[in-house]
Design an enzyme around this catalytic site. Sequence first.
Site, mmCIF file in Angstrom:
data_model
loop_
_atom_site.group_PDB
_atom_site.id
_atom_site.type_symbol
_atom_site.label_atom_id
_atom_site.label_comp_id
_atom_site.label_asym_id
_atom_site.label_seq_id
_atom_site.Cartn_x
_atom_site.Cartn_y
_atom_site.Cartn_z
ATOM 1 N N GLY A 110 1.889 1.711 7.073
ATOM 2 C CA GLY A 110 0.771 2.111 6.225
ATOM 3 C C GLY A 110 1.219 3.052 5.132
ATOM 4 C CG ASN A 111 -0.608 3.180 1.631
ATOM 5 O OD1 ASN A 111 -1.609 3.829 1.354
ATOM 6 N ND2 ASN A 111 -0.605 1.853 1.641
ATOM 7 N NE ARG A 112 1.178 11.645 2.311
ATOM 8 C CZ ARG A 112 1.702 12.616 1.577
ATOM 9 N NH1 ARG A 112 2.906 12.478 1.060
ATOM 10 N NH2 ARG A 112 1.024 13.721 1.352
ATOM 11 C CB SER A 113 -4.006 5.202 -0.390
ATOM 12 O OG SER A 113 -5.199 5.130 -1.139
#
Length: 221
Positions: free
Chosen positions: A29-32
């Site tokens: 995943g990512n931090r958005s």
Amino acid sequence: GVGPDLAGLRLVVSAGGTREPLDPVRYLGNRSSGKQGYALARTAVARGARVTLIAANAGLPDVAGADMVHVQTAVQLREAVLAAAADADAVVMAAAVADFRPAVYASGKIKKVDGRDPEPVALVRNPDILAELSATRPKAGQLVVGFAAETDDVLANGRKKLARKGCDLLVVNEVGDTKAFGSEENEAVVLSADGSEHPVPYGPKEALADTVWDLVAERLT
Ligand code: C5P
């Protein structure tokens, strides 16, 4: 405040960040946070547009008055965006889309084995939704807007990305450990394919959203 100046427009916004599953309990995943995309949807609804918000794992309350579509992966996001784009006047891709996904999904939880090194995770490319949309324009005259988070040479990299993706507007912001992600505020420059640059000073994500819609509305009329 702003009146219903976007009435009659159909707008699509993607928000959040994709999650690419490795197995039933793990993902890349990512931090958005999704906050900028949600702010775009809220402001567009407030200005009278018909809005579809395609949300990837944002964990935020649905936007009242918007048609909500919830997705997890880049492939699901692509399907939802292309379906909604068919009759959209503008599409804003604020979501952080994973460039790669695991090549294999393990249907059972991946286990560690005593005395054995872990298996490397093979990745494959995800489709580039923004580039595809910019190239195909499902509705004639449709405007396509991208976002770019850059850590250095923000404007030069932004210009290159705008050209590479083929979109009409690119919202570029500088990111770092403390900037933009998860924050209520943002600072950005909106680059236009016509060569113009529109700096947006540090402020609430709604202010940046309103600037994006101003630039979109200008270009649609
Ligand atoms: O290439 P990069 O990920 O920096 O581009 C960011 C922009 O492209 C964002 O607007 C994002 O929503 C979009 N994007 C996409 N599909 C991808 C990767 C990024 O639509 N696979």
